[in-house]
Motif scaffolding. Structure first.
Motif, PDB file in Angstrom:
ATOM      1  N   LYS A 163       5.018 -10.141  -3.361  1.00  0.00           N
ATOM      2  CA  LYS A 163       6.262  -9.515  -2.908  1.00  0.00           C
ATOM      3  C   LYS A 163       6.013  -8.691  -1.658  1.00  0.00           C
ATOM      4  CE  LYS A 163       8.465  -9.108  -7.474  1.00  0.00           C
ATOM      5  NZ  LYS A 163       8.996  -8.153  -8.480  1.00  0.00           N
ATOM      6  N   GLU A 164       6.949  -8.749  -0.733  1.00  0.00           N
ATOM      7  CA  GLU A 164       6.845  -7.970   0.498  1.00  0.00           C
ATOM      8  C   GLU A 164       6.793  -6.475   0.168  1.00  0.00           C
ATOM      9  OE1 GLU A 164       6.493  -7.595   4.616  1.00  0.00           O
ATOM     10  OE2 GLU A 164       6.500  -9.398   3.363  1.00  0.00           O
ATOM     11  N   GLY A 165       5.783  -5.809   0.690  1.00  0.00           N
ATOM     12  CA  GLY A 165       5.673  -4.366   0.472  1.00  0.00           C
ATOM     13  C   GLY A 165       4.829  -3.984  -0.731  1.00  0.00           C
ATOM     14  N   ASN A 166       4.438  -4.967  -1.555  1.00  0.00           N
ATOM     15  CA  ASN A 166       3.560  -4.690  -2.708  1.00  0.00           C
ATOM     16  C   ASN A 166       2.111  -4.969  -2.305  1.00  0.00           C
ATOM     17  OD1 ASN A 166       5.945  -4.252  -4.012  1.00  0.00           O
ATOM     18  ND2 ASN A 166       5.462  -5.513  -5.792  1.00  0.00           N
ATOM     19  N   HIS A 167       1.312  -3.910  -2.243  1.00  0.00           N
ATOM     20  CA  HIS A 167      -0.081  -4.059  -1.824  1.00  0.00           C
ATOM     21  C   HIS A 167      -0.997  -3.269  -2.750  1.00  0.00           C
ATOM     22  CE1 HIS A 167       2.170  -4.865   1.924  1.00  0.00           C
ATOM     23  NE2 HIS A 167       1.189  -5.732   2.154  1.00  0.00           N
ATOM     24  N   ILE A 168      -2.226  -3.736  -2.852  1.00  0.00           N
ATOM     25  CA  ILE A 168      -3.270  -2.991  -3.544  1.00  0.00           C
ATOM     26  C   ILE A 168      -4.419  -2.833  -2.565  1.00  0.00           C
ATOM     27  CG2 ILE A 168      -4.977  -3.054  -5.397  1.00  0.00           C
ATOM     28  CD1 ILE A 168      -2.980  -4.544  -7.109  1.00  0.00           C
ATOM     29  N   SER A 169      -4.727  -1.588  -2.215  1.00  0.00           N
ATOM     30  CA  SER A 169      -5.821  -1.300  -1.287  1.00  0.00           C
ATOM     31  C   SER A 169      -7.058  -0.900  -2.085  1.00  0.00           C
ATOM     32  CB  SER A 169      -5.413  -0.171  -0.345  1.00  0.00           C
ATOM     33  OG  SER A 169      -6.475   0.145   0.528  1.00  0.00           O
ATOM     34  N   ILE A 170      -8.195  -1.471  -1.727  1.00  0.00           N
ATOM     35  CA  ILE A 170      -9.417  -1.263  -2.519  1.00  0.00           C
ATOM     36  C   ILE A 170     -10.496  -0.580  -1.694  1.00  0.00           C
ATOM     37  CG2 ILE A 170     -11.288  -2.448  -3.735  1.00  0.00           C
ATOM     38  CD1 ILE A 170      -9.361  -4.561  -4.564  1.00  0.00           C
ATOM     39  N   VAL A 188      -2.234   1.697  -5.277  1.00  0.00           N
ATOM     40  CA  VAL A 188      -1.174   0.732  -5.571  1.00  0.00           C
ATOM     41  C   VAL A 188       0.092   1.106  -4.802  1.00  0.00           C
ATOM     42  CG1 VAL A 188       0.211  -0.338  -7.386  1.00  0.00           C
ATOM     43  CG2 VAL A 188      -2.147   0.374  -7.868  1.00  0.00           C
ATOM     44  N   PHE A 189       0.570   0.172  -3.981  1.00  0.00           N
ATOM     45  CA  PHE A 189       1.799   0.380  -3.202  1.00  0.00           C
ATOM     46  C   PHE A 189       2.875  -0.589  -3.680  1.00  0.00           C
ATOM     47  CE2 PHE A 189      -1.620   1.871  -0.549  1.00  0.00           C
ATOM     48  CZ  PHE A 189      -1.105   2.957   0.146  1.00  0.00           C
ATOM     49  N   GLU A 190       4.079  -0.064  -3.913  1.00  0.00           N
ATOM     50  CA  GLU A 190       5.233  -0.907  -4.240  1.00  0.00           C
ATOM     51  C   GLU A 190       6.340  -0.590  -3.246  1.00  0.00           C
ATOM     52  OE1 GLU A 190       6.575  -1.892  -8.227  1.00  0.00           O
ATOM     53  OE2 GLU A 190       4.907  -0.702  -9.032  1.00  0.00           O
ATOM     54  N   GLY A 191       6.850  -1.634  -2.597  1.00  0.00           N
ATOM     55  CA  GLY A 191       7.885  -1.428  -1.575  1.00  0.00           C
ATOM     56  C   GLY A 191       7.402  -0.531  -0.466  1.00  0.00           C
ATOM     57  N   PHE A 192       6.133  -0.696  -0.068  1.00  0.00           N
ATOM     58  CA  PHE A 192       5.490   0.080   1.007  1.00  0.00           C
ATOM     59  C   PHE A 192       5.310   1.563   0.648  1.00  0.00           C
ATOM     60  CE2 PHE A 192       7.600  -3.452   3.253  1.00  0.00           C
ATOM     61  CZ  PHE A 192       6.494  -4.045   3.857  1.00  0.00           C
ATOM     62  N   LYS A 193       5.552   1.956  -0.613  1.00  0.00           N
ATOM     63  CA  LYS A 193       5.367   3.345  -1.039  1.00  0.00           C
ATOM     64  C   LYS A 193       4.218   3.450  -2.027  1.00  0.00           C
ATOM     65  CE  LYS A 193      10.225   4.682  -0.434  1.00  0.00           C
ATOM     66  NZ  LYS A 193      11.436   5.222  -1.105  1.00  0.00           N
ATOM     67  N   LEU A 194       3.418   4.497  -1.863  1.00  0.00           N
ATOM     68  CA  LEU A 194       2.287   4.697  -2.763  1.00  0.00           C
ATOM     69  C   LEU A 194       2.796   5.040  -4.155  1.00  0.00           C
ATOM     70  CD1 LEU A 194      -0.782   4.997  -3.219  1.00  0.00           C
ATOM     71  CD2 LEU A 194      -0.555   7.395  -2.549  1.00  0.00           C
ATOM     72  N   LYS A 195       2.417   4.230  -5.124  1.00  0.00           N
ATOM     73  CA  LYS A 195       2.868   4.438  -6.495  1.00  0.00           C
ATOM     74  C   LYS A 195       1.832   5.200  -7.310  1.00  0.00           C
ATOM     75  CE  LYS A 195       4.236   1.953 -10.688  1.00  0.00           C
ATOM     76  NZ  LYS A 195       4.366   0.615 -11.342  1.00  0.00           N
ATOM     77  N   GLU A 196       0.573   4.797  -7.201  1.00  0.00           N
ATOM     78  CA  GLU A 196      -0.470   5.467  -7.990  1.00  0.00           C
ATOM     79  C   GLU A 196      -1.850   5.150  -7.428  1.00  0.00           C
ATOM     80  OE1 GLU A 196      -1.352   3.900 -11.919  1.00  0.00           O
ATOM     81  OE2 GLU A 196      -0.125   2.127 -11.502  1.00  0.00           O
ATOM     82  N   LEU A 197      -2.819   5.952  -7.860  1.00  0.00           N
ATOM     83  CA  LEU A 197      -4.223   5.723  -7.551  1.00  0.00           C
ATOM     84  C   LEU A 197      -4.960   5.458  -8.865  1.00  0.00           C
ATOM     85  CD1 LEU A 197      -4.955   8.567  -4.970  1.00  0.00           C
ATOM     86  CD2 LEU A 197      -4.749   6.130  -4.477  1.00  0.00           C
TER      87      LEU A 197
END
Length: 316
Positions: free
Chosen positions: A177-184, A195-204
């Motif tokens: 999904k666009e804007g859903n990313h996981i940075s490692i 964890v990013f959902e909709g380009f917003k940081l959701k949690e670490l």
């Protein structure tokens, strides 16, 4: 997706062992000869160029051998020379040429070998040799879950037994999904995930691996075992093998990769990782103490990223 499974074949009778041993010796000879020619003539290591240079010559000289033995030899020789050239360019070897010692019989396509889910059959100069396989859970899963066997087969003789490497392939559709990313961020003892959902940081999230501690503990145990002894001593080798350091590190990495993969698939997220290679690790090892160099060398970040990139997720 591709997965390679290492399997053990049944004990070989005298005829099977002798035939495969002859194939092994031919490949050892061919590969070493081809390596010398490739380097002396400055040949490219593409499959097409190697086929043009070697196939007709060896087929005329050894007409009794199946074509795939010759093809497998120049493929292996090409891979070895390519790796050697890269290492020499980076100043990692002082040898004039590599030597092919630990032979792995390579058959590049299924014209000369067969697989029927129970055994592999290999065409040799003395006819077909059947090798019944010992099943593992991993092998059974791939066989019964829609995976297909790829063209290349690899075999290695170990005493009167043979080890078999089968590669399975499967097409998997990956959506993100666009804007859903996981940075490692991979660290020595943990993996931190943003964890990013909709380009917003959701949690670490933080996954403890303890790899740094594992490396240090095994280093101390190795020092105790090898103190005053050569690592070439068979008894010392046996004791070091019993430590099972590589297996334990690989197990930790696989479990961590699995958790991140499950998280990414549940969110339909793209996984973002930084660039890191073996060369990066070599630079980090420069101007460090012996113990710190060992810790960096054993650090499994490259293997972790390689594992992650083979998963059914979108990795950037």
């Amino acid at each position: 997706m591709k997965r390679t499974v290492k399997l053990e074949g049944d004990f070989l009778n005298e005829w099977k062992y002798r035939v495969l041993k002859e194939v092994e010796e031919h490949q050892r000879k061919f590969v070493n000869e081809m390596i010398e020619v490739i380097l002396s003539e400055g040949l490219q290591t593409t499959r097409k160029k190697l086929h043009e240079r070697f196939y007709s010559h060896y087929k005329e000289k050894y007409p009794f051998l199946p074509s795939r033995v010759i093809e497998g030899s120049y493929i292996v020789a090409g891979r070895i020379v390519k790796s050697f050239r890269e290492r020499r360019k980076r100043g990692l070897t002082r040898k004039d040429k590599p030597e092919y010692k630990r032979v792995m019989i390579t058959i590049p396509n299924m014209v000369n070998w067969r697989f029927n889910k129970v055994l592999v059959s290999v065409l040799t100069h003395k006819g077909w040799v059947e090798i019944p396989l010992k099943f593992t859970k991993q092998f059974t899963r791939y066989v019964h879950e829609g995976w297909r066997v790829s063209q290349e087969l690899k075999l290695r003789l170990v005493g009167r037994k043979v080890l078999v490497w089968l590669t399975f392939e499967k097409e998997v559709e990956v959506e993100s999904k666009e804007g859903n990313h996981i940075s490692i961020d991979v660290n020595e003892n943990n993996v931190t995930v943003a964890v990013f959902e909709g380009f917003k940081l959701k949690e670490l999230r933080r996954y403890e691996t303890g790899l740094g501690r594992i490396v240090m503990n095994y280093s101390l145990r190795r020092e105790e075992i090898t103190k005053g002894h050569s690592t070439k001593d068979e008894l010392i080798k046996k004791k070091l093998r019993k430590l099972r350091e590589r297996e334990r590190k690989t197990d930790v990495l696989r479990k961590t990769v699995k958790r991140i993969t499950e998280l990414a698939r549940s969110l339909s997220a793209k996984v973002v990782v930084g660039e890191f290679s073996s060369r990066s690790k070599e630079k980090m090892e420069g101007n460090k103490t012996a113990k710190l160099r060992h810790r960096i060398h054993q650090w499994s970040v490259v293997k972790f990223l390689e594992m992650l990139k083979t998963q059914p997720i979108d990795v950037d």
